[in-house]
Scaffold this active site. Structure first.
Site, PDB file in Angstrom:
ATOM      1  N   HIS A  72       8.149 -38.050 -54.287  1.00  0.00           N
ATOM      2  CA  HIS A  72       8.239 -37.037 -55.334  1.00  0.00           C
ATOM      3  C   HIS A  72       8.804 -35.747 -54.731  1.00  0.00           C
ATOM      4  O   HIS A  72       8.526 -35.409 -53.577  1.00  0.00           O
ATOM      5  CB  HIS A  72       6.865 -36.759 -55.939  1.00  0.00           C
ATOM      6  CG  HIS A  72       6.523 -37.653 -57.095  1.00  0.00           C
ATOM      7  ND1 HIS A  72       5.231 -37.949 -57.471  1.00  0.00           N
ATOM      8  CD2 HIS A  72       7.322 -38.322 -57.982  1.00  0.00           C
ATOM      9  CE1 HIS A  72       5.235 -38.751 -58.523  1.00  0.00           C
ATOM     10  NE2 HIS A  72       6.488 -38.990 -58.853  1.00  0.00           N
ATOM     11  N   ASP A  74       8.203 -32.590 -54.964  1.00  0.00           N
ATOM     12  CA  ASP A  74       7.353 -31.525 -54.415  1.00  0.00           C
ATOM     13  C   ASP A  74       6.789 -31.880 -53.047  1.00  0.00           C
ATOM     14  O   ASP A  74       6.112 -31.060 -52.426  1.00  0.00           O
ATOM     15  CB  ASP A  74       6.236 -31.155 -55.392  1.00  0.00           C
ATOM     16  CG  ASP A  74       5.341 -32.323 -55.771  1.00  0.00           C
ATOM     17  OD1 ASP A  74       5.793 -33.472 -55.686  1.00  0.00           O
ATOM     18  OD2 ASP A  74       4.180 -32.082 -56.183  1.00  0.00           O
TER      19      ASP A  74
END
Length: 366
Positions: A72, A74
């Site tokens: 992901h 982030d």
């Protein structure tokens, strides 16, 4: 182990980013730096991690490995810029000019990156399409899930000029990765944890360390047999020493080293419970919490149960779930991270990074 192996007086953790999804004015995207003596390992590398490093006591040049929990954004969007800075990267050169960095041949000691399937493709594609050249080599080792394709790595591009061809695809054994990395001082194992995408939790275990030694127990016999006092160093390491008169002195037994469990995003980390049993420190996400007194966006109908169900539906945890898992595995200390931007921040990460020192003396963080 030989008497000269590395022994860490302390292990230090610096939280470079503890935000989930979006960074805030006071929280950066996910990244954690583990300092083992003079070396630094990063766990995840969210956007602007290298900015946080510049504000911390972590030294860029000491970073040797990066462990990615999942792909992901982030948790991975800061990887390429940090890699370029750490390995002296630059853009392409003018046509007709050879850049020696583009033709690396010594891959004997590459910078190591570990992560699930997709990590290798992300790094290779990003460096290639941004025309980034690196001054030192890197290698990507991927932790493969049983459901991953047996061949390929999600890219048809050839190896980047700086990429070592010796990247491993590490298969599971009995549902875990029991040996991701190991040297004479520390080992890393891993297991899948449940999230919305394939995700990994890492277990860092220090090798057994010398036990407490009472010199008075050994010195009289050593002096009586005129044995060199240098044998004390061998005894300190737990070895046995035979003296000139046949007396055998045995050093104190080694005691277990420290154990750290660093999880990625998860609504249920149960698959790692066996590897993670009785750690000195557990780092567990707590993305969502029912805190109406702090979260102005809390709905009137929200309850603890509703918030927990919502967190689980998105692949995340609450502090209560983290605490329950910590109790289940007998963690000596629990640190929460990966907080939603909905809650007010009570710690300003721009004014100083949070850190924990895992002490051998009291076996907990101080």
């Amino acid at each position: 182990m030989s008497a000269g192996r590395r022994v860490f007086s302390s292990l230090n953790i610096t939280f470079l980013g503890t935000a989930s999804a979006q960074p805030s004015s006071t929280r950066n995207h996910s990244s954690l730096a583990l300092r083992l003596g003079g070396d630094v390992w990063l766990f995840d590398c969210g956007e602007a991690t290298q900015h946080q490093i510049q504000k911390s006591t972590v030294r860029m040049g000491k970073i040797e490995k990066i462990f990615i929990t999942h792909t992901h954004g982030d948790h991975i969007f800061g990887l390429l810029p940090l890699l370029a800075s750490r390995l002296n990267g630059a853009g392409g050169v003018a046509e007709g000019v050879d850049d020696p960095r583009a033709q690396l041949s010594d891959f004997s000691n590459p910078f190591e990156i570990y992560g699930p399937l997709g990590t290798r493709a992300y790094v290779r594609n990003g460096l290639t399409y941004s025309h980034t050249l690196l001054g030192s080599p890197y290698v990507v080792h991927e932790l493969r899930f049983p459901s991953d394709p047996p061949d390929g790595d999600f890219t048809s591009l050839p190896l980047h000029a700086s990429e070592s061809p010796h990247g491993r695809n590490i298969s599971q054994s009995d549902g875990v990765w029991p040996s991701v990395y190991e040297d004479d001082a520390v080992s890393v194992s891993a297991a899948p944890i449940l999230h919305s995408v394939p995700c990994v939790g890492y277990v860092v275990t220090e090798s057994p360390v010398p036990g407490k030694m009472d010199p008075k127990k050994y010195i009289p016999a050593i002096k009586r047999t005129k044995t060199p006092m240098s044998v004390m160093s061998r005894l300190q390491q737990g070895e046995s020493v035979e003296l000139a008169d046949g007396t055998v002195l045995r050093g104190p037994p080694r005691k277990p080293g420290r154990k750290l469990v660093i999880l990625g995003d998860t609504y249920d980390p149960s698959p790692i419970a066996g590897l993670a049993y009785r750690p000195d420190l557990l780092v567990h996400e707590a993305t969502n919490s029912h805190l109406p007194e702090l979260d102005v966006n809390t709905k009137a109908e929200d309850t603890f149960e509703i918030v927990e169900a919502r967190a689980k539906s998105r692949g995340h945890s609450t502090p209560q779930k983290a605490g329950a898992f910590a109790a289940r595995i007998g963690a000596k200390k629990l640190v929460l991270n990966h907080f939603s931007s909905r809650g007010k921040d009570h710690y300003d990460s721009h004014r100083g990074t949070s850190w924990e020192r895992i002490s051998r003396r009291n076996r907990v963080c101080s």
